[in-house]
Design an enzyme around this catalytic site. Structure first.
Site, mmCIF file in Angstrom:
data_model
loop_
_atom_site.group_PDB
_atom_site.id
_atom_site.type_symbol
_atom_site.label_atom_id
_atom_site.label_comp_id
_atom_site.label_asym_id
_atom_site.label_seq_id
_atom_site.Cartn_x
_atom_site.Cartn_y
_atom_site.Cartn_z
ATOM 1 N N SER A 1 0.800 -1.284 -0.185
ATOM 2 C CA SER A 1 -0.073 0.055 0.019
ATOM 3 C C SER A 1 0.952 1.230 0.174
ATOM 4 O O SER A 1 1.971 1.285 0.205
ATOM 5 C CB SER A 1 -0.987 0.133 1.334
ATOM 6 O OG SER A 1 -1.489 1.137 1.540
ATOM 7 N N TYR B 1 -2.160 -0.479 10.603
ATOM 8 C CA TYR B 1 -2.195 -0.783 9.116
ATOM 9 C C TYR B 1 -0.786 -0.491 8.518
ATOM 10 O O TYR B 1 -0.260 -1.341 7.938
ATOM 11 C CB TYR B 1 -3.304 -0.283 8.151
ATOM 12 C CG TYR B 1 -3.618 -0.813 7.036
ATOM 13 C CD1 TYR B 1 -3.814 -1.904 6.650
ATOM 14 C CD2 TYR B 1 -3.279 0.151 6.070
ATOM 15 C CE1 TYR B 1 -3.823 -2.471 5.079
ATOM 16 C CE2 TYR B 1 -3.335 -0.208 4.611
ATOM 17 C CZ TYR B 1 -3.578 -1.416 4.114
ATOM 18 O OH TYR B 1 -3.684 -1.994 3.064
#
Length: 256
Positions: free
Chosen positions: A133, A146
């Site tokens: 990501s 995250y």
């Protein structure tokens, strides 16, 4: 000869889009999903469905054993795409929530990959692709858990790439920015009354999961795959800013 790939997190979004395109390109696709009903649906669509819950070691072991049975211990590629996000200020996170975030996004991925490595090594030309990501190289308030899991995944992937080079295995990392999938709806919010949301301006730069497909295909099929593939304008800009700006200046931008 037809090549075989295992794709995790295949029920929707990036995984499903890549499965569809790779099958069109002649690949044999083993589609791993967490929920049994999604496995059944993938089989109805013509894929070879495999149940896989990365947070459960026994499930990972069973899935890997099934893959080895189906492929006769010869796998051409692995696309580690499955994952999810825990959002909320760090002070609202329990140890258990942080552990589960890493369990799915890193520990389960490690276990699955290690179990399948011998089947990838046998070719002398295996491919492993990781879905990371933009949060794998920047961090923002409310997304610490995250981001930490994706930072760790990137370091793990870099090490894997160097360790497996002698076996001919190429490892690439996909770094999407805002992509319109079910990921956002499935985020585990630690403060349900104060959910972490993407800023409104992010919608202007959000792309569909198909934006990732060409990057994944290049990583799998090119004779010169890239080490990292930023996806979306946001990811490209943040990659540049992280290299050019002092940390305090970048903090001001990311804090909004």
């Amino acid at each position: 000869m037809q090549k075989t790939i295992l794709i995790t997190g295949c029920s929707s979004g990036i995984g499903l889009a890549c499965a569809s395109e790779l099958r069109r390109r002649g690949w044999r696709v083993l589609a791993a999903c967490r929920k049994p009903q999604d496995v059944a649906r993938m089989m109805e669509l013509g894929y070879e469905g495999i149940e896989l819950d990365l947070d459960t070691p026994d499930s990972v072991s069973r899935a890997a054993e099934r893959v080895l049975q189906l492929t006769n211990h010869r796998l051409d590629a692995l696309f580690n795409n499955a994952g999810y996000g825990v959002y909320g200020p760090l002070q609202t996170l329990s140890r258990e929530q942080l552990h589960q975030q890493f369990s799915t996004n890193l520990f389960g991925t490690h276990q699955l990959t290690m179990l399948l490595l011998p089947a990838l090594q046998v070719h002398g030309a295996g491919r492993i692709v990781m879905t990371s990501s933009v949060m794998g190289f920047i961090a923002t308030p409310g997304r610490g858990a995250y981001a930490a899991s994706k930072y760790a995944l990137e370091a793990w992937s870099d090490t894997l790439r160097m360790e497996q080079r002698s076996y001919g295995i190429r490892v690439s990392i996909i770094e999407p920015g805002p992509i319109h999938t079910q990921f956002t709806e499935n985020v585990n919010q630690t403060e349900r009354d104060k959910p972490i949301r993407n800023p409104g301006i992010a919608a202007r730069f959000t792309l569909g999961p198909e934006a990732v497909v060409n990057k994944v295909c290049h990583a799998l099929e090119s004779s010169h795959p890239r080490l990292r593939y930023p996806v979306t304008l946001v990811a490209h800009i943040m990659s540049v800013l992280r290299r050019l700006l002092p940390a305090r200046a970048l903090d001001k931008i990311l804090q909004g």
